[in-house]
Design a protein around this motif. Structure first.
Motif, PDB file in Angstrom:
ATOM      1  N   ASP A 107      31.067  52.563  64.106  1.00  0.00           N
ATOM      2  CA  ASP A 107      30.381  51.445  63.455  1.00  0.00           C
ATOM      3  C   ASP A 107      31.201  50.158  63.541  1.00  0.00           C
ATOM      4  OD1 ASP A 107      28.119  52.818  62.914  1.00  0.00           O
ATOM      5  OD2 ASP A 107      28.655  53.337  60.851  1.00  0.00           O
ATOM      6  N   ALA A 114      30.703  48.907  66.885  1.00  0.00           N
ATOM      7  CA  ALA A 114      29.356  48.329  66.997  1.00  0.00           C
ATOM      8  C   ALA A 114      29.357  46.890  66.492  1.00  0.00           C
ATOM      9  CB  ALA A 114      28.368  49.167  66.201  1.00  0.00           C
ATOM     10  N   SER A 155      28.394  43.579  68.518  1.00  0.00           N
ATOM     11  CA  SER A 155      27.334  42.642  68.132  1.00  0.00           C
ATOM     12  C   SER A 155      27.874  41.200  68.067  1.00  0.00           C
ATOM     13  CB  SER A 155      26.715  43.052  66.798  1.00  0.00           C
ATOM     14  OG  SER A 155      27.572  42.718  65.745  1.00  0.00           O
ATOM     15  N   GLU A 185      18.367  39.423  65.718  1.00  0.00           N
ATOM     16  CA  GLU A 185      17.914  39.997  64.440  1.00  0.00           C
ATOM     17  C   GLU A 185      18.948  40.961  63.882  1.00  0.00           C
ATOM     18  OE1 GLU A 185      13.916  41.425  65.208  1.00  0.00           O
ATOM     19  OE2 GLU A 185      13.191  39.623  64.190  1.00  0.00           O
ATOM     20  N   PRO A 232      15.979  38.774  58.270  1.00  0.00           N
ATOM     21  CA  PRO A 232      16.114  39.311  59.627  1.00  0.00           C
ATOM     22  C   PRO A 232      17.172  40.395  59.690  1.00  0.00           C
ATOM     23  CG  PRO A 232      17.010  37.091  59.490  1.00  0.00           C
ATOM     24  CD  PRO A 232      16.340  37.344  58.198  1.00  0.00           C
ATOM     25  N   GLY A 233      16.894  41.380  60.491  1.00  0.00           N
ATOM     26  CA  GLY A 233      17.873  42.449  60.703  1.00  0.00           C
ATOM     27  C   GLY A 233      17.942  43.455  59.576  1.00  0.00           C
ATOM     28  N   SER A 234      17.106  43.285  58.514  1.00  0.00           N
ATOM     29  CA  SER A 234      17.146  44.261  57.420  1.00  0.00           C
ATOM     30  C   SER A 234      16.473  45.553  57.885  1.00  0.00           C
ATOM     31  CB  SER A 234      16.436  43.706  56.184  1.00  0.00           C
ATOM     32  OG  SER A 234      15.060  43.602  56.437  1.00  0.00           O
ATOM     33  N   LYS A 270      12.713  45.577  57.539  1.00  0.00           N
ATOM     34  CA  LYS A 270      12.009  44.749  58.516  1.00  0.00           C
ATOM     35  C   LYS A 270      11.979  45.465  59.872  1.00  0.00           C
ATOM     36  CE  LYS A 270      11.547  40.134  60.368  1.00  0.00           C
ATOM     37  NZ  LYS A 270      11.956  38.742  60.309  1.00  0.00           N
ATOM     38  N   LEU A 271      13.141  46.028  60.233  1.00  0.00           N
ATOM     39  CA  LEU A 271      13.184  46.764  61.506  1.00  0.00           C
ATOM     40  C   LEU A 271      12.190  47.933  61.499  1.00  0.00           C
ATOM     41  CD1 LEU A 271      17.005  46.868  62.283  1.00  0.00           C
ATOM     42  CD2 LEU A 271      15.250  45.729  63.635  1.00  0.00           C
ATOM     43  N   GLN A 317       8.732  46.498  61.842  1.00  0.00           N
ATOM     44  CA  GLN A 317       8.586  46.030  63.226  1.00  0.00           C
ATOM     45  C   GLN A 317       8.347  47.203  64.165  1.00  0.00           C
ATOM     46  OE1 GLN A 317      12.238  43.789  63.530  1.00  0.00           O
ATOM     47  NE2 GLN A 317      11.116  41.836  63.658  1.00  0.00           N
ATOM     48  N   LEU A 332      19.805  49.937  70.687  1.00  0.00           N
ATOM     49  CA  LEU A 332      20.190  49.192  69.484  1.00  0.00           C
ATOM     50  C   LEU A 332      21.682  49.329  69.209  1.00  0.00           C
ATOM     51  CD1 LEU A 332      17.148  49.941  67.160  1.00  0.00           C
ATOM     52  CD2 LEU A 332      17.909  47.690  67.880  1.00  0.00           C
ATOM     53  N   PHE A 384      23.807  47.236  71.402  1.00  0.00           N
ATOM     54  CA  PHE A 384      23.873  45.834  70.981  1.00  0.00           C
ATOM     55  C   PHE A 384      24.461  45.663  69.592  1.00  0.00           C
ATOM     56  CE2 PHE A 384      20.989  45.455  74.513  1.00  0.00           C
ATOM     57  CZ  PHE A 384      21.482  44.319  75.133  1.00  0.00           C
ATOM     58  N   GLY A 385      25.070  46.696  69.100  1.00  0.00           N
ATOM     59  CA  GLY A 385      25.877  46.540  67.900  1.00  0.00           C
ATOM     60  C   GLY A 385      25.233  46.943  66.596  1.00  0.00           C
ATOM     61  N   ALA A 386      24.098  47.648  66.618  1.00  0.00           N
ATOM     62  CA  ALA A 386      23.507  48.098  65.357  1.00  0.00           C
ATOM     63  C   ALA A 386      24.328  49.256  64.807  1.00  0.00           C
ATOM     64  CB  ALA A 386      22.069  48.547  65.586  1.00  0.00           C
ATOM     65  N   PRO A 387      24.761  49.168  63.539  1.00  0.00           N
ATOM     66  CA  PRO A 387      25.542  50.290  62.983  1.00  0.00           C
ATOM     67  C   PRO A 387      24.663  51.529  62.782  1.00  0.00           C
ATOM     68  CG  PRO A 387      25.205  48.574  61.349  1.00  0.00           C
ATOM     69  CD  PRO A 387      24.618  48.059  62.615  1.00  0.00           C
ATOM     70  N   ASN A 409      24.456  53.475  60.319  1.00  0.00           N
ATOM     71  CA  ASN A 409      23.846  53.492  59.000  1.00  0.00           C
ATOM     72  C   ASN A 409      22.474  52.811  59.008  1.00  0.00           C
ATOM     73  OD1 ASN A 409      23.961  54.202  56.408  1.00  0.00           O
ATOM     74  ND2 ASN A 409      25.044  52.363  55.707  1.00  0.00           N
ATOM     75  N   LEU A 410      22.422  51.685  59.708  1.00  0.00           N
ATOM     76  CA  LEU A 410      21.175  50.937  59.785  1.00  0.00           C
ATOM     77  C   LEU A 410      20.100  51.770  60.479  1.00  0.00           C
ATOM     78  CD1 LEU A 410      19.883  48.017  59.443  1.00  0.00           C
ATOM     79  CD2 LEU A 410      20.446  47.705  61.848  1.00  0.00           C
TER      80      LEU A 410
END
Lengths: 235, 846
Positions: free
Chosen positions: A83, A86, A90, A117, B468-470, B473-474, B477, B755, B758-761, B763-764
């Motif tokens: 993480d 990550a 980002s 986003e 955004p990015g919550s 929301k994702l 979407q 995702l 591109f850096g999405a953790p 957890n998300l």
């Protein structure tokens, strides 16, 4: 974090990667030392199976090395968990892949908005719209990837890679799936980003012509860095 | 071109199946088929065993499997036919006459109206005939009636006529010797019309009495018992030959309370069985499609290497056949095991299921299993795999090259017709099937409509308001992005939940209804013929024994003679039993607890209720009587007129005193009445009955405790059966869930890996997965509960005939449980997705 042109954006020391196969292990990379300055362009070349893609993945923090260190924009990746890496990606990293890897369920615009986003940018739509328009895709915003040509898909992928303003752009065989004319257009765009945004460019390629456009070439053979050649500056 | 290992013609279906054994979609397909087979075999078998056992046990209350009642002897040929079919037979002749006795020469002869039953040596074929020494405690079970020259009498007669054993009693022209006390006849019915004290003689003595003359009112009752098939064959042969005065009685007509419970249970079993099969079909359809998608790349490579399409189809067909055989054999074995486990549980609960060794499923269930697997594979799996034949080999070079087979209307129609045929074959109930399919269609329309609204609302009002990015929301979407997939998921989850909910709500309703009808303290003894002046003494006696009774109802005998001034024989052309005898008319100021007014009003809502009558709804329907009609009753010495002011539904199986006709008190007060009441008596206090009969020798005691105990056992058995069905439906629902999540796994993995790159953790990504399943679970359940309640309402109206009550708690709890369960289940299946290394993007193996 912005570094001067002379500061290394990426520093690799004694990097090695091996895979445990039970009774023995397979050494894919070993003893790689490499420094890439901010704004520099580097081509990693070598035969298939030499370890180029593994090296790219380790430098981008997609994977962890078995030995050695990777420092990306001054942050040591090998000490981080997934993480944390990550988060670094980002903030600093953009990717362009050979097979584009656009999300098929998203329109061109939505694909480009995605990294913004994830960074919780309020104006993701506006930024993505502007960038795609500048890349000549204003008419294709609401198209889904399967409805776009290969060149258009790679331009969308490039837009997605740079929209968040990464300091390092990693590209894996970016022209591998494109015809020569379209490939050339993508190459021009990549180097334009490198030049105008001072984005460090690290690409893996078989294409000697593309490699020769980079300031530096690193030749990998059997997992070892054999030679580094300096070229003329990219025009 | 022949390639080592791919010289496909030689590769058998078995080896193909073996190589693909790790494919999750194939495992799901296999599991779904297994559950379908297991459900079919278990439910059909258990239902058969249960019905047989209960029918067998219940037939003891009819003294045989079937009864034929006739006002005269039946032709010899009818009995010969029964004998030819191997049926056992018995005979009784019943009539009402005067019995006379004189205790001593000095005393006057005493007379008493009695119901005489002359039985042959085979009576009863089933059930127990019990006698005892007069006044004695020891009861003996006997076969056949008394010896020639003897009569058995109910204890009341010994008291009324002051008889002692051996004393002469005369019936007609023949003097019998009083023998034992008649305690229990298996087929004595709860008919208030025939409540004269009963005596039993041998059939051989019947002629000697010379009571039966041409024109005498006599009931000849023939009993038959034997193998089910033989009984049914005889029934089919005999029924067309019967005239209207002859009655053929199976359990349904003979014991409406038992057969009512059985019929409801049967409807439920069919419904539950159909639903679990339908759900399994859904899981099979999804997993077969997913399996086909997963095979596309492999097929493209094999075709590129030179295997012709028809050869490929043959290989996959062989694979399907092998799969079918495995599922039928394994599923039947599992069904056989689960059947016996269930039977073992049942045996612990009651003695209705005969103890024994392992029971084998009936052949019909195995045929159904074969049909199920065959139709499902043909309808769902074969079209998907046959489509593979058209996969372009070009796909090896260009991933976008796909089979342009498109939607095949013929295939879909065949699949639909196949499933419809199977469900009909399974349930043989067209109404049920129609309601089921209408319900499903309704839910589909609702889901589509709701989804449309949801998308509009979310797109217009919600999505822009979220940071955004919550994760949420994702999530939204993602749901909006995969519109078509979301529609499919929502619809399918809704259908699965709808089916489960419909069954759950019906089950709860059914069991509650049954329990409400027959609570622990349901009356199991009736006191009849209580004279008005004995009422208070009877009440005092019962109170002293701490026995609480239902209300006391008066009974006045009367015959319905005219409807709107027209003789009933003219007004009603149908053969209605209630017109052939005197009815028990009663009065009450309050509506009895288990009665419900269907039309009109009860007395308390009428301005002038004094000349009104309330009629039972089924009788009203048979007679064609509506509110406002004028009925005339012939009473002793006079006639009375009454206007129908209400039509009541009556719970005949509630075991409380109930009446066809009820009047306001003032209307019948002047007629001589007797009273009836009922009470519950626990088995350990049974001896209180003896004390009662000694104190009140003229009051009839009708002991219904055995019958009620039997009905209770049936309710318990059927409730357990309902649990079993629900278990299968739940299992099938979970399979649908697993199949759907598995079908979307590939897309989810690709998205998650991109995702993460591109850096999405992680957890998300976990949150997004959880929220997505939570949302789908919540929305699906809301729609499902609405659809289920509507269907339950329809089912209650048409099939189960119970009162509809909305399950408000279920409305609140079900969506929440569904959302949490789906989130948890989805999380279990997708929890590893965010953990997949983003390196797979570079390797191109995501």
């Amino acid at each position: 974090m912005l570094l001067s042109k002379k500061e290394p954006a990426l520093r690799v020391r004694g990097l090695g990667k091996s895979i445990d196969l039970g009774e023995r292990s397979l050494q894919i990379l070993q003893g790689i030392d490499l420094e890439i300055k901010q704004g520099e362009s580097l081509a990693i070349v070598g035969r298939s199976g030499s370890g180029k893609t593994t090296l790219l993945g380790l430098m981008a923090g997609l994977d962890l090395p078995s030995e050695g260190q990777v420092e990306l924009m001054g942050e040591s990746l090998d000490q981080m968990d997934e993480d944390q890496r990550a988060l670094v990606r980002s903030k600093h990293v953009g990717f362009v892949f050979q097979s584009f890897h656009l999300l098929p369920g998203m329109t061109a615009l939505e694909n480009v908005m995605l990294p913004l986003e994830l960074q919780k940018a309020e104006d993701a739509r506006e930024q993505a719209l502007k960038l795609l328009t500048s890349l000549g895709l204003a008419e294709r915003l609401d198209q889904f990837p399967p409805q776009l040509s290969g060149g258009e898909q790679q331009r969308v992928a490039l837009a997605r890679a740079v929209v968040s303003g990464p300091t390092i752009l990693f590209a894996d065989e970016p022209t591998g799936n494109l015809d020569s004319q379209t490939g050339k257009e993508i190459i021009d765009l990549l180097f334009e980003v490198n030049r105008t945004r001072n984005t460090t460019l690290v690409l893996v390629t078989h294409d000697n012509a593309l490699a020769s456009l980079c300031e530096r070439q690193a030749l990998i053979e059997d997992g070892c860095l054999i030679e580094q050649r300096h070229q003329r500056a990219a025009s | 071109m022949r390639v080592a290992g791919l010289s496909g013609a030689r590769m058998s279906g078995v080896s193909l199946l073996w190589r693909q054994r790790r494919a999750f979609s194939l495992r799901l397909l296999l599991s779904s088929l297994l559950v379908a087979v297991m459900a079919v075999v278990t439910i059909v078998s258990v239902s058969d065993v249960l019905k047989q056992s209960l029918a067998g046990a219940s037939s003891t209350f009819m003294a045989g499997d079937r009864q034929l009642t006739s006002p005269r002897e039946i032709p010899e040929g009818w009995l010969d036919q029964a004998e030819a079919l191997g049926l056992r037979q018995a005979l009784s002749v019943e009539f009402t006459t005067m019995l006379s006795a004189r205790a001593t020469e000095a005393e006057e002869t005493a007379y008493q109206l009695v119901t005489v039953k002359a039985v042959d040596a085979n009576y009863p074929l089933k059930g127990e005939l019990e006698v005892a020494e007069p006044g004695g405690e020891n009861v003996t079970q006997v076969q056949g009636g008394p010896d020639t020259g003897q009569v058995w009498l109910q204890s009341r007669l010994f008291n009324l006529l002051k008889l002692v054993p051996g004393q002469n009693v005369t019936i007609g022209e023949y003097a019998f010797a009083a023998g034992a006390e008649l305690r229990q006849e298996p087929d004595v019915s709860f008919q208030l019309a025939g409540l004269a004290p009963r005596v039993m003689i041998s059939f051989a003595d019947l002629e000697r009495t010379q009571v039966i003359q041409p024109g005498s009112r006599v009931k000849w009752r023939y009993y038959f018992a034997g193998e089910k098939a033989a009984v049914e064959q005889y029934e089919a042969w005999l029924k067309p030959q019967l005239v209207s005065s002859q009655k053929w009685q199976s359990l349904r007509e003979g014991r409406p309370a038992i057969s009512g419970a059985l019929a409801k249970a049967d409807s439920y079993l069919l419904l539950g069985g159909s639903l679990s099969v339908l759900l399994a079909a859904l899981a099979i359809a999804i997993s077969a499609r997913q399996f086909s998608i997963e095979q596309t790349d492999q097929v493209a490579i094999i075709k590129a290497l030179g295997m012709p399409g028809h050869q490929l189809t043959r290989r996959y067909c062989t694979e399907l056949v092998v799969l079918a055989i495995i599922c039928i054999v394994l599923g039947s074995i599992l069904g056989w095991i689960s059947l016996n486990i269930w039977l073992a549980v049942m045996r612990q609960q009651s003695d209705v299921i005969a103890a024994g060794t392992w029971v084998f499923p009936p052949l019909r269930s195995l045929w159904l299993a074969v049909g199920t697997v065959g139709i499902f594979l043909l309808a769902f799996a074969y079209p998907q795999l046959a489509k593979l034949q058209g996969t372009p080999p070009m796909r090896v070079l260009r991933q976008s090259a796909t089979n342009e087979g498109g939607f095949r209307f013929g295939v879909s129609l065949t699949a639909f017709a196949g499933v419809l045929a199977l469900l009909y074959w399974y349930g043989r109930d067209f109404t049920l099937l129609l309601i089921l399919l209408l319900g499903l269609a309704l839910v589909f329309v609702l889901v589509a409509f709701l989804h449309f609204c949801l998308l509009r609302l979310v797109e217009r009002f919600m999505i822009h308001q979220m940071p955004p990015g919550s994760a949420f929301k994702l999530t939204l979407q993602g749901l909006l992005r995969r519109r078509s997939q979301t529609v499919v998921q929502l619809s399918v989850f809704t259908i699965a939940l709808f089916l489960f909910s419909a069954l759950y709500l019906t089950r709860t309703g059914l069991i509650n209804d049954w329990q409400a009808q027959l609570p622990e303290d349901a009356p199991n003894h009736f006191l009849i013929n209580i004279a008005p002046d004995a009422v208070s003494d009877v009440q005092k006696f019962l109170a002293s024994q701490q026995i609480s009774t239902t209300d006391l109802y008066p009974m006045v005998r009367g015959r319905l003679s005219h409807i709107n001034g027209v003789d009933v024989k003219v007004a009603v052309t149908k053969d209605v039993g209630a017109l052939n005898r005197e009815l028990n008319l009663s009065w009450a100021s309050e509506l009895p607890a288990d009665n419900r007014i269907e039309q009109g009003h009860w007395w308390d809502q009428l301005p002038e209720p004094t000349d009104g009558v309330s009629i039972e709804s089924e009788l009203a329907e048979k007679l064609g009587v509506i509110v406002g009609d004028r009925l005339t009753f012939a009473m002793p010495g006079q006639s009375i007129d009454a206007v129908v002011t209400s039509i009541r539904s009556v719970q005949w199986d509630s075991m409380r005193p109930n009446f066809y006709m009820m009047f306001p008190e003032a209307r019948l007060r002047d007629f001589s009445a007797t009273y009836i009441t009922a009470f519950y008596l626990a088995p350990e206090f049974k001896n209180k009955i003896n004390a009662f009969t000694r104190s009140f020798p003229t009051v009839s005691v009708l002991e219904m405790d055995r019958l009620i105990a039997k009905i209770k056992t049936i309710v318990e058995q059927v409730s357990l059966m309902v649990e079993l069905i629900l278990g299968f439906v739940l299992l099938a629902s979970l399979l649908v869930l697993a199949a759907l999540v598995a079908a979307s796994r590939g897309g989810r993995m690709h998205e998650a890996v991109i995702l993460r790159t591109f850096g999405a953790p992680r957890n998300l990504l976990h949150q997004v997965q959880l929220y997505e399943f939570f949302c789908i679970g919540l929305l699906s359940a809301l729609v499902a509960v609405i659809g289920a309640e509507l269907s339950v309402y329809l089912l209650k109206q048409r099939i189960f005939e119970g009162a509809f009550r909305p399950a408000l708690l279920y409305w609140a709890v079900m969506p929440l449980i569904s959302a949490l369960l789906l989130a948890w289940f989805g999380y279990l299946q997708t929890r590893r997705i965010p953990e997949i290394s983003p390196m797979r993007v570079l390797r191109g193996s995501e």
